[in-house]
Scaffold this active site. Structure first.
Site, PDB file in Angstrom:
ATOM      1  N   GLU A 133       6.542   4.420  13.544  1.00  0.00           N
ATOM      2  CA  GLU A 133       5.437   4.333  14.113  1.00  0.00           C
ATOM      3  C   GLU A 133       5.256   4.631  15.569  1.00  0.00           C
ATOM      4  OE1 GLU A 133       2.778   1.548  11.986  1.00  0.00           O
ATOM      5  OE2 GLU A 133       4.628   0.494  12.128  1.00  0.00           O
ATOM      6  N   HIS A 144       7.665  -2.062   2.251  1.00  0.00           N
ATOM      7  CA  HIS A 144       7.559  -0.694   2.132  1.00  0.00           C
ATOM      8  C   HIS A 144       8.848  -0.034   2.096  1.00  0.00           C
ATOM      9  CE1 HIS A 144       3.676  -2.072   3.391  1.00  0.00           C
ATOM     10  NE2 HIS A 144       3.543  -1.637   4.464  1.00  0.00           N
ATOM     11  N   LYS A 187       0.426   5.547  -2.017  1.00  0.00           N
ATOM     12  CA  LYS A 187       0.470   6.904  -1.222  1.00  0.00           C
ATOM     13  C   LYS A 187       0.857   7.811  -2.271  1.00  0.00           C
ATOM     14  CE  LYS A 187       1.506   5.054   3.290  1.00  0.00           C
ATOM     15  NZ  LYS A 187       0.787   5.262   4.357  1.00  0.00           N
ATOM     16  N   ASP A 242       7.355  -7.426   8.028  1.00  0.00           N
ATOM     17  CA  ASP A 242       6.207  -6.614   7.982  1.00  0.00           C
ATOM     18  C   ASP A 242       6.686  -5.339   7.088  1.00  0.00           C
ATOM     19  OD1 ASP A 242       3.547  -6.265   9.064  1.00  0.00           O
ATOM     20  OD2 ASP A 242       4.364  -4.628  10.248  1.00  0.00           O
ATOM     21  N   HIS A 254       0.708  -1.031  -0.059  1.00  0.00           N
ATOM     22  CA  HIS A 254      -0.002  -0.047   0.067  1.00  0.00           C
ATOM     23  C   HIS A 254       0.797   1.280   0.028  1.00  0.00           C
ATOM     24  CE1 HIS A 254       0.495   0.155   4.346  1.00  0.00           C
ATOM     25  NE2 HIS A 254      -0.004   1.157   4.428  1.00  0.00           N
TER      26      HIS A 254
HETATM   27  C1  BG6 Z   1       1.487  -2.416   7.421  1.00  0.00           C
HETATM   28  C2  BG6 Z   1       1.962  -3.082   8.504  1.00  0.00           C
HETATM   29  O1  BG6 Z   1       1.824  -2.838   6.128  1.00  0.00           O
HETATM   30  O2  BG6 Z   1       1.695  -1.060   7.347  1.00  0.00           O
HETATM   31  C3  BG6 Z   1       1.785  -2.563   9.713  1.00  0.00           C
HETATM   32  O3  BG6 Z   1       1.622  -4.432   8.424  1.00  0.00           O
HETATM   33  C4  BG6 Z   1       1.939  -1.102   9.791  1.00  0.00           C
HETATM   34  O4  BG6 Z   1       2.374  -3.158  10.924  1.00  0.00           O
HETATM   35  C5  BG6 Z   1       1.517  -0.310   8.581  1.00  0.00           C
HETATM   36  O5  BG6 Z   1       1.422  -0.448  10.986  1.00  0.00           O
HETATM   37  C6  BG6 Z   1       1.869   1.091   8.267  1.00  0.00           C
HETATM   38  O6  BG6 Z   1       0.997   1.814   7.258  1.00  0.00           O
HETATM   39  P1  BG6 Z   1       0.851   3.320   7.274  1.00  0.00           P
HETATM   40  O7  BG6 Z   1       0.166   3.516   6.017  1.00  0.00           O
HETATM   41  O8  BG6 Z   1       0.083   3.555   8.392  1.00  0.00           O
HETATM   42  O9  BG6 Z   1       2.306   3.639   7.373  1.00  0.00           O
END
Ligand code: BG6
Length: 519
Positions: A222, A246, A188, A241, A184
């Site tokens: 985070e 990402h 963004k 994860d 995902h």
């Molecule tokens: C997810 C992870 O892919 O991305 C999570 O599994 C994480 O652990 C999240 O919290 C973070 O996404 P974003 O969009 O909030 O940065």
């Protein structure tokens, strides 16, 4: 890419957390903005027993609590029109009969005329991906190679070997071009903007290489802990994860060569080239270039928070990392000798994702002694979230009779320049509906990403950490991560402050690295 006239979107895991937090609100928001095809059905599938009406209620709650428009901008006619498109099929994804019922329901819902495009979105636990793919194929639901697509959430496998085994299974049921592996972060706006920033502007690309760039840092921090996802997270950890997907995606976008065209395969080829050029981490180097951490109890937002091992569904002596940092080197002409430092962690002091490109100092300082005591080389900070923007630090003459230099900052702020951007899942769902795979991961990219992190995962698995927990909740991670950079004569860059920095004022964080965190 044109929008098909007629689409059926099937959501496996429709009663789950991701569906509630992201997928259903994103679909409603797309509907609200008029982006969905004229004829669309959204069919939820899950184990839970519920009639269509309960699913509509569940979807309404999701859109109200998580959507961008509802209810502030409530328009019940709009909602009613969306609700009419919703349907639900109860079923166990491991049973063939579920897929027969699903096929029948889809046929019943389909309007007269040409067969709809079908998008099967798998928001399910990893062990269900295989049975669902097989079930769909057996029911003939992936037969139309041009119109049927399957979207798979991360994590895709848990190492290169399992990802490739999963690919083999999927390829028995569908062609590679039907498979959409989702990350995902690629949806963004700020991440996509990296491509525009680098390749639609003439001034940055000529200095975007080892001659001018000293190093690059990518931070995805985070504040949340593992929340209620302990069961999943225990099998994953920060490296699987966040880093394998990402953070490596961000690395690819910063480091890739200019694509010849913005076509799915062209962009993806250039990204894979980056991953293939990452210097393999040999077992003897893991301790030098990788750091893991796990949060212990600490303080956040003025309150006490538990350590990871005290979270629900987490083992009392868990060895799972909630923090990971890596130093990567890219062995190609452009990046030779430029380290890329990546870090991510839960329970950090602030939620912030940003990329800092640290330029080298000027080759010769011509200013009088004392003029440039505050000198700081140029730095470009690309803020992915929150307070999305781009900040460029450069030197200016401080007003006054003598020549004194001071770092100042120029800032571009998304909020000021544009309307609220769509959520990442809106972009990606719409792309899957349109059949545009540019922002999705191809099998070879996933494989190359696993090859980057696998040696570290193997080394970590064979030597459980003796020192966990090794950072307190509410701090920037273990001291070992600071030492990794200190060995190179560098330190982690303090992420930009939350408040937008006024143009021309050098924020402290733009001119300073943060001191060592508390272990
Ligand atoms: C997810 C992870 O892919 O991305 C999570 O599994 C994480 O652990 C999240 O919290 C973070 O996404 P974003 O969009 O909030 O940065």
């Amino acid at each position: 890419m044109t929008l098909p006239d007629n689409v059926q979107l099937v959501l496996f895991g429709a009663a789950g957390d991701l569906a509630h937090r992201k997928l259903i609100p994103a679909l409603y928001d797309l509907h609200r903005e008029g982006h969905l095809p004229a004829e669309v059905d959204v069919v939820g599938v899950d184990l839970k027993e519920m009639p269509d009406t309960d699913f509509v209620e569940f979807a309404c709650d999701a859109s109200v609590t998580e959507g961008r428009f509802f209810p502030k901008d409530a328009d019940s006619t709009d909602w009613d029109a969306f609700a009419e498109r919703l349907a639900y099929v109860q079923g166990d994804a491991t049973e063939a009969e579920t897929f027969d019922r699903l096929a029948t329901r889809l046929d019943e819902l389909a309007p007269e005329g040409p067969r709809p495009d079908r998008v099967f979105y798998l928001s399910v636990a990893p062990f269900l991906v295989e049975p669902i793919a097989r079930g769909l194929a057996a029911a003939g639901l992936l037969d139309d190679r041009d119109r049927d697509r399957i979207v798979i959430e991360k994590p895709f496998g848990r190492d290169a070997a399992s990802a490739s085994a999963l690919d083999e299974v999927l390829l028995q049921s569908a062609s590679e071009h039907q498979i959409y592996r989702i990350d995902h972060y690629l949806g963004k706006e700020t991440v996509q903007n990296l491509l525009a920033f680098r390749f639609a502007n003439a001034m940055f690309e000529p200095i975007w290489d080892a001659r001018y760039v000293d190093h690059v840092q990518i931070t995805v921090a985070e504040t949340v802990g593992v929340e209620h996802r302990g069961g999943y997270y225990e099998t994953s950890g920060a490296m699987r994860d966040m880093v394998q997907n990402h953070l490596l995606q961000l690395l690819c976008l910063v480091a890739m060569e200019p694509p010849v065209a913005f076509a799915a395969d062209e962009v993806r080829n250039k990204k894979v080239d980056v991953l293939r050029a990452v210097r393999p981490i040999t077992p003897d180097r893991v301790h030098e270039v990788a750091v893991r951490g796990q949060y212990g109890p600490g303080y956040q937002a003025g309150g006490e928070v538990p350590g990871y091992r005290a979270e629900p569904n987490v083992a009392a002596r868990s060895a799972t990392e909630t923090y990971a940092a890596l130093k990567l080197e890219i062995d190609n002409w452009r990046w030779n000798g430029v380290p890329f430092y990546l870090r991510t962690g839960k329970r950090m002091p602030r939620r912030v994702s940003e990329i800092s490109v640290q330029f080298r100092p000027v080759p010769h300082r011509a200013f009088p002694a004392g003029a440039d005591e505050a000198f700081q080389p140029n730095r470009l900070v690309i803020r992915i979230q929150p307070d999305e923007g781009i900040v460029l630090r450069f030197q200016a003459k401080r007003p006054g009779p003598s020549m004194l230099l001071q770092p100042v900052a120029m800032r571009f702020d998304y909020d000021e320049a544009f309307d609220t951007p769509p959520e990442a899942y809106e972009t990606l769902l719409l792309d899957a509906i349109r059949g545009d795979a540019t922002l999705f991961m191809r099998a070879d990219q996933v494989d190359a990403a696993w090859h980057v992190v696998d040696p570290v995962l193997e080394a970590w698995a064979s030597a459980p950490p003796a020192e966990f927990p090794n950072y307190a909740a509410g701090t920037w991670g273990p001291a070992a991560a600071d030492r990794m950079l200190a060995r190179d004569g560098r330190s982690w860059i303090e992420p930009l402050p939350a408040d937008p920095t006024p143009v021309g004022v050098a924020p402290e964080a733009v001119s300073d690295a943060h001191p060592s965190s508390v272990a």
